[in-house]
Motif scaffolding. Sequence first.
Motif, mmCIF file in Angstrom:
data_model
loop_
_atom_site.group_PDB
_atom_site.id
_atom_site.type_symbol
_atom_site.label_atom_id
_atom_site.label_comp_id
_atom_site.label_asym_id
_atom_site.label_seq_id
_atom_site.Cartn_x
_atom_site.Cartn_y
_atom_site.Cartn_z
ATOM 1 N N MET A 151 -11.261 50.587 13.930
ATOM 2 C CA MET A 151 -11.128 49.199 14.380
ATOM 3 C C MET A 151 -9.812 48.954 15.115
ATOM 4 O O MET A 151 -9.381 47.819 15.276
ATOM 5 N N GLY A 152 -9.188 50.027 15.593
ATOM 6 C CA GLY A 152 -7.852 49.890 16.149
ATOM 7 C C GLY A 152 -7.785 49.294 17.534
ATOM 8 O O GLY A 152 -6.743 48.787 17.941
ATOM 9 N N ASP A 153 -8.869 49.365 18.308
ATOM 10 C CA ASP A 153 -8.831 48.903 19.694
ATOM 11 C C ASP A 153 -10.051 48.029 19.956
ATOM 12 O O ASP A 153 -11.052 48.478 20.502
ATOM 13 N N PRO A 154 -9.996 46.741 19.581
ATOM 14 C CA PRO A 154 -11.180 45.889 19.695
ATOM 15 C C PRO A 154 -11.610 45.659 21.142
ATOM 16 O O PRO A 154 -10.793 45.691 22.068
ATOM 17 N N ILE A 155 -12.900 45.428 21.320
ATOM 18 C CA ILE A 155 -13.453 45.054 22.624
ATOM 19 C C ILE A 155 -13.313 43.547 22.747
ATOM 20 O O ILE A 155 -14.016 42.780 22.089
ATOM 21 N N VAL A 156 -12.381 43.094 23.577
ATOM 22 C CA VAL A 156 -12.134 41.659 23.732
ATOM 23 C C VAL A 156 -13.044 41.125 24.825
ATOM 24 O O VAL A 156 -13.011 41.604 25.961
ATOM 25 N N ILE A 157 -13.879 40.161 24.484
ATOM 26 C CA ILE A 157 -14.837 39.599 25.427
ATOM 27 C C ILE A 157 -14.105 38.726 26.433
ATOM 28 O O ILE A 157 -13.327 37.834 26.068
ATOM 29 N N ARG A 158 -14.384 38.963 27.697
ATOM 30 C CA ARG A 158 -13.704 38.253 28.776
ATOM 31 C C ARG A 158 -14.028 36.764 28.752
ATOM 32 O O ARG A 158 -15.112 36.345 28.393
ATOM 33 N N ASN A 159 -13.045 35.938 29.147
ATOM 34 C CA ASN A 159 -13.324 34.540 29.463
ATOM 35 C C ASN A 159 -12.385 34.074 30.564
ATOM 36 O O ASN A 159 -11.342 34.679 30.819
ATOM 37 N N ASN A 160 -12.791 33.009 31.251
ATOM 38 C CA ASN A 160 -11.950 32.400 32.277
ATOM 39 C C ASN A 160 -11.050 31.380 31.608
ATOM 40 O O ASN A 160 -11.522 30.487 30.909
ATOM 41 N N MET A 161 -9.738 31.479 31.826
ATOM 42 C CA MET A 161 -8.801 30.626 31.119
ATOM 43 C C MET A 161 -7.947 29.836 32.099
ATOM 44 O O MET A 161 -7.533 30.329 33.147
ATOM 45 N N ARG A 162 -7.678 28.587 31.736
ATOM 46 C CA ARG A 162 -6.696 27.764 32.436
ATOM 47 C C ARG A 162 -5.576 27.489 31.442
ATOM 48 O O ARG A 162 -5.830 27.293 30.265
ATOM 49 N N ARG A 163 -4.342 27.415 31.927
ATOM 50 C CA ARG A 163 -3.226 27.312 30.981
ATOM 51 C C ARG A 163 -2.260 26.175 31.318
ATOM 52 O O ARG A 163 -1.142 26.174 30.869
ATOM 53 N N ALA A 164 -2.685 25.214 32.106
ATOM 54 C CA ALA A 164 -1.773 24.138 32.489
ATOM 55 C C ALA A 164 -1.451 23.253 31.285
ATOM 56 O O ALA A 164 -2.287 23.057 30.410
ATOM 57 N N PRO A 213 -13.937 37.737 20.380
ATOM 58 C CA PRO A 213 -14.387 37.119 19.141
ATOM 59 C C PRO A 213 -15.894 37.296 18.994
ATOM 60 O O PRO A 213 -16.546 37.838 19.886
ATOM 61 N N PRO A 214 -16.496 36.788 17.896
ATOM 62 C CA PRO A 214 -17.922 37.039 17.703
ATOM 63 C C PRO A 214 -18.838 36.179 18.560
ATOM 64 O O PRO A 214 -19.973 36.566 18.830
ATOM 65 N N ASP A 215 -18.406 34.963 18.982
ATOM 66 C CA ASP A 215 -19.298 34.034 19.692
ATOM 67 C C ASP A 215 -20.611 33.874 18.929
ATOM 68 O O ASP A 215 -21.697 34.146 19.457
ATOM 69 N N PRO A 216 -20.576 33.433 17.678
ATOM 70 C CA PRO A 216 -21.800 33.405 16.870
ATOM 71 C C PRO A 216 -22.801 32.375 17.366
ATOM 72 O O PRO A 216 -22.467 31.237 17.681
ATOM 73 N N ARG A 227 -7.972 34.562 19.497
ATOM 74 C CA ARG A 227 -9.392 34.342 19.745
ATOM 75 C C ARG A 227 -10.147 34.080 18.436
ATOM 76 O O ARG A 227 -10.114 34.883 17.502
ATOM 77 N N TYR A 228 -10.841 32.967 18.414
ATOM 78 C CA TYR A 228 -11.619 32.554 17.247
ATOM 79 C C TYR A 228 -12.858 31.822 17.757
ATOM 80 O O TYR A 228 -12.794 30.954 18.591
ATOM 81 N N GLY A 229 -13.981 32.170 17.269
ATOM 82 C CA GLY A 229 -15.203 31.485 17.721
ATOM 83 C C GLY A 229 -15.976 32.340 18.709
ATOM 84 O O GLY A 229 -16.458 33.401 18.350
ATOM 85 N N ASP A 230 -16.132 31.944 19.935
ATOM 86 C CA ASP A 230 -15.607 30.801 20.671
ATOM 87 C C ASP A 230 -16.445 29.544 20.489
ATOM 88 O O ASP A 230 -16.168 28.522 21.125
ATOM 89 N N TYR A 231 -17.493 29.630 19.686
ATOM 90 C CA TYR A 231 -18.310 28.465 19.409
ATOM 91 C C TYR A 231 -19.040 28.694 18.094
ATOM 92 O O TYR A 231 -19.039 29.794 17.525
#
Length: 614
Positions: free
Chosen positions: A53-66, A111-114, A478-482
């Motif tokens: 579990m050392g290198d998780p597959i992080v699911i891509r998302n489009n992010m805004r940070r303003a 994250p899991p996106d359950p 990352r948690y969720g994302d929903y």
Amino acid sequence: MKRNYLLLLAGLFTFVFSHAQSEFQAASIEYGTFLGETLPFRDYPTVEPVTDMGDPIVIRNNMRRAPKSNPDALPLGPDPLAQQAEPTRTSREILTNFIGTNRSEAGNALPPDPSGAVGPNHYVHGVNVIIKIFDKSGNVLAGPTSLSTFLNSGNNDGDPIVMYDQLADRFFVSQFRQSDDALIIGVSTTPDPTGTYNLYSFPLDAFPDYPHYTVWPDAYYLTANKFTGNRIFALDRAAMIAGDPNPTIIGFNLPGVVFNPNTVFSPEPANLVGTASPANVPGYIVYLQDDAWSGVSFDHIKIWEIDVDFVTPGNSTISAPSLIAVQPFDGTFFPFSVGDVGQPATSQKLDSQAGIISYMANYRSFGTHNSFLVNFNVDVDGSNRAGIRWIELRNTGTGPWSIHQEGTWTRNDGESRFMGSMGIDMNGNIALAYSRGSTSNMVGLYYTGRLESDPLGQMSFEEQTIQEGISFQSFSNRYGDYSQMTMDPDDETFWFTSQYFQSVNNWTTKIAAFNLENIPILGSGDATAGDAELAVSPLNGDVYEVFLSTTRELGTVQYELIDIQGRKVSNGVLSQSGTNHRSTFNKGSLSAGVYVVRAFNNSNFSLSKKVIIK
């Protein structure tokens, strides 16, 4: 069904956005590709759990940070609707509650996106990046199978969505594919989700992050977090169910929208629960508008109507938005990707999914009106503690919407409540399930609710635990994302899925079912669970004993046995000896599974116990 909006004054102002036109043509007309029919899902190989579990597959998302654009945005301080009233109803014991999957089984994705949906006999559960099918008692029937294998798409990119189409008795499963910015969708060919599916590919003009779908009489509606091109789509539902070779997908822009500068762009389509709807009902899209964003002068929500025509797609239109003012809210927390909710034992915060309409925005049609539910995270105290603003909109037929009730669910306990999902049953009762946590308590899963007759703007049920927080995540926000709540076809039972942490950095999903009917009101002198103990145990053969021990006089006590659908399958009176009460029931022809025994009297005492009948 194309119509202009009228000004409506009904307590709060609802009015038309001032565009030179009230309708806008579809922005794109494209066609999906039929990829063929799958093997029966139950015949696919299952995945092996990941041990490294050392290198998780992080699911891509489009992010805004303003950051927040307007520091003077209202409210300047606590949320004006933060619930102060104490709950007045006890919570019924959860009907069923079982583990869905975990990070190891799901291939080390984060994250899991359950996602998950319930049908008459099954619960289909999807996470990044597997699908798993259960019966309604939590027994695994098929899977876990990788999305790539099942959808034959050559990818495990994620953001799965699972729906049950109650109008056609079919299941729907989707994920996106990054290589060609496509949505890959499977629709079951029969009511059995363990059988075969018709597969489709819908390549788009940009990456369709955070795709959220809904079931509607005339289409499957979709919103996606795209930086360019169309963001709202209608898919030809009838064609996909029929297995047509090139189903139409019609794209729309959202006229008059102001984008959230601080997170993903996630308006929500209305999702039909139940089977009734007004004739010629349009598709609805809803989005929040926060006066903390540049270009928004007051807090409100916008609703657009879509008139889709798959026979002549060029006739399809989207309306100018209807604006509905809401009580001031602050939906901006920390910049996206930093994290919002603190945890014990680590400085790492978790994303609360602020600034979006939470999935799903459920709609139900009643004889006298239609109800449309919306919820999103808000800052309840001016210091970035999260609560959940929830709204019930109502209209008649296809008329204009107005707010029937609005509230903010929170407690004065220092905890954040966030990433909610709402449902409404056939009686108009509303359930809200969500995550709860803080720097003092690990994030867990909970629910509340209200009966249709309860005071407006208040959740009246005591907070009920689905899963207590156990652990934390220290390396990622990352948690969720929903999360997702769906309605059982019985129209009374709510099914909810979301994530928690079973051990450090290892997420697990839970699937829980409950209903809200026949819940007594608490009274100051009533007996509570602290005054009584209820036990249910097998005696011999098919006979079970119900035994209630109390510390006070309760008078005549009855019991009822309730199945997972919320149906009463047995009942009787408990014989009394002092403060002890007992009776027996015979399981007879009852199916094996999870049941609830409820003991109660005519003075507002009620106590429930879950029993597994084998």
